[in-house]
Design an enzyme around this catalytic site. Structure first.
Site, short mmCIF file in Angstrom:
data_model
loop_
_atom_site.label_atom_id
_atom_site.label_comp_id
_atom_site.label_asym_id
_atom_site.label_seq_id
_atom_site.Cartn_x
_atom_site.Cartn_y
_atom_site.Cartn_z
N LYS A 68 0.87 -1.11 0.00
CA LYS A 68 0.00 -0.08 0.10
C LYS A 68 1.00 1.29 -0.16
O LYS A 68 0.64 2.08 -0.85
CB LYS A 68 -1.03 0.03 1.42
CG LYS A 68 -2.13 -1.27 1.29
CD LYS A 68 -2.92 -1.14 2.24
CE LYS A 68 -2.42 -1.31 3.70
NZ LYS A 68 -1.89 -2.90 3.90
N THR A 69 1.90 1.41 0.79
CA THR A 69 2.63 2.66 1.07
C THR A 69 3.59 2.63 -0.31
O THR A 69 3.71 3.56 -0.96
CB THR A 69 3.65 2.42 2.26
OG1 THR A 69 2.71 2.09 3.42
CG2 THR A 69 4.58 3.55 2.50
N ASP A 113 -1.42 6.57 6.61
CA ASP A 113 -1.48 5.14 6.80
C ASP A 113 -2.32 4.98 8.16
O ASP A 113 -2.29 5.87 8.87
CB ASP A 113 0.12 4.74 7.40
CG ASP A 113 0.32 3.18 6.93
OD1 ASP A 113 -0.62 2.45 6.47
OD2 ASP A 113 1.48 2.83 7.31
N THR A 162 -5.66 -1.46 7.20
CA THR A 162 -5.79 -2.92 7.02
C THR A 162 -7.31 -3.48 7.02
O THR A 162 -7.67 -4.35 6.97
CB THR A 162 -4.90 -3.60 8.04
OG1 THR A 162 -5.31 -2.92 9.30
CG2 THR A 162 -3.40 -3.49 7.81
N ARG A 221 6.65 -8.07 1.80
CA ARG A 221 7.50 -7.67 2.68
C ARG A 221 8.14 -8.97 3.36
O ARG A 221 9.04 -8.97 3.96
CB ARG A 221 6.74 -6.95 3.78
CG ARG A 221 7.61 -6.24 4.54
CD ARG A 221 6.79 -5.31 5.57
NE ARG A 221 6.14 -4.32 4.98
CZ ARG A 221 5.41 -3.60 5.59
NH1 ARG A 221 4.71 -3.92 6.84
NH2 ARG A 221 4.81 -2.67 5.00
#
Ligand code: ADE
Length: 341
Positions: A68-69, A113, A162, A221
């Protein structure tokens, strides 16, 4: 309580953050996977660019560690604009947000975020900023109170969460574009790993990359973090080249099993089986039994277990599936068999 969880989507340390940053793709065409999302994003970016306007406000939602980031940074890069990053929990005072908003230029991106964790006061403050590009600032108190209208530049808000379900409807409705980011299939994770290995100048066999991608629980990640652990392992124990045996040994040593589950995943499933006869059990009871925060379980542990069908969320609580029992090598009593499917 588990702290250093190698397979959690969360970033652990500043040092790890810089490792992740070094592998982060900067353009959409370097970004692997999520094809449908990229296609839609490309159209939105191109349309805004041709009209020389800011992009619509965008909401990305999905489990941690899926990009997302990274996507927010890519959009800023593609639009050739500045990105200012903050997060829901760190925005506690309207004054701070006011400072950020009034400093944004035309087309700049404000990335928030964990946007589901904004306080109600900040949320109220953000509505007119998103909708009419202005903020209402109250000065003075009581009979002297005055609302000052401050115009803002046309910025783009990119929110990441999330849990889209926790966003209040008025906030959710103010986003023009919503993108759900889903777990990645192993083939795409393998491509990501191969790209990362090249950037890190570490040699890895095709088989070893497949093995790591199978254990990376659909999360880039996690894949990159596992690659890093395996790289450390082979630096110390071998000549630096990652092959299948070394990859397996390194991942086994980290307690990550052949489908990517770690201690906490297995503990969660075992607790449901051993203490609650396979479920259903409420998340609060699970949190208390495991001595884990409910948010950790809901955000970091459950999504992948749900995705692979090991866990089922029902109105009466969580239940484990027969497949989960099979994987753990345990058998529920016949009368306790979860009747899921
Ligand atoms: N690193 C993390 N996520 C990635 C992705 N989707 N594509 C390429 N590199 C990545």
């Amino acid at each position: 309580m588990t702290r250093e969880r190698i397979i959690s989507g969360e970033i652990i340390s500043p040092e790890e953050e810089s490792f992740i940053l070094s592998l982060r793709p900067k353009q959409l065409n370097e970004y692997i996977g999520q094809k449908k999302l990229k296609d839609k994003l490309r159209v939105s970016i191109e349309a805004a660019r041709r009209r020389q306007e800011a992009c619509e406000h965008i909401l990305f939602y999905g489990p941690p560690g899926l990009g997302k980031t990274t996507l927010a940074h890519i959009i800023a890069n593609e639009m050739k604009t500045r990105l200012v990053a903050t997060s829901g929990p760190s925005l506690s005072r309207t004054g701070d947000l006011m400072g950020i908003l009034t400093n944004l230029g035309d087309g700049d991106i404000l990335f928030i975020d964990e946007i589901h964790r904004l306080s109600p006061t900040i949320e109220e403050f953000i509505y007119p900023a998103m909708e009419d590009f202005k903020v209402d600032f109250v000065v003075d108190k009581g009979a002297f109170a005055k609302v000052i209208n401050i115009p803002l530049k046309r910025f783009t808000l990119i929110g990441a969460t999330t849990r889209a379900g926790l966003l209040s409807p008025p906030l959710r409705d103010r986003f023009g574009l919503y993108y759900h980011i889903d777990f990645y299939p192993p083939e795409e994770l393998k491509e990501i790993l191969t790209r990362s290995a090249k950037l890190l100048e570490v040699q890895i066999t095709d088989e070893a990359a497949s093995e790591i991608s199978r254990r990376a629980r659909g999360t880039p990640r996690v894949a990159n973090r596992l690659l890093r652990r395996v790289r450390d392992f082979v630096t110390v124990k071998a000549d630096g080249k990652i092959d299948i045996d070394l990859a397996r040994k390194a991942l086994d040593a980290e307690g990550i099993d052949n489908i990517g589950l770690d201690n906490l995943d297995r503990k969660l499933l075992k607790v449901i089986i051993d203490y609650y006869k396979g479920g259903p059990v409420g998340i609060e009871a699970l949190g208390a039994t495991l001595n884990e925060e409910i948010d950790t379980l809901v955000d970091m542990v459950e999504p992948y277990l749900l995705k692979i069908g090991f866990l089922q969320r029902t109105r009466r609580g969580r239940m484990v599936s027969n497949e989960a029992c099979r994987h753990l090598g345990v058998k529920l009593n016949q009368k306790d068999q979860p009747n899921l499917f």
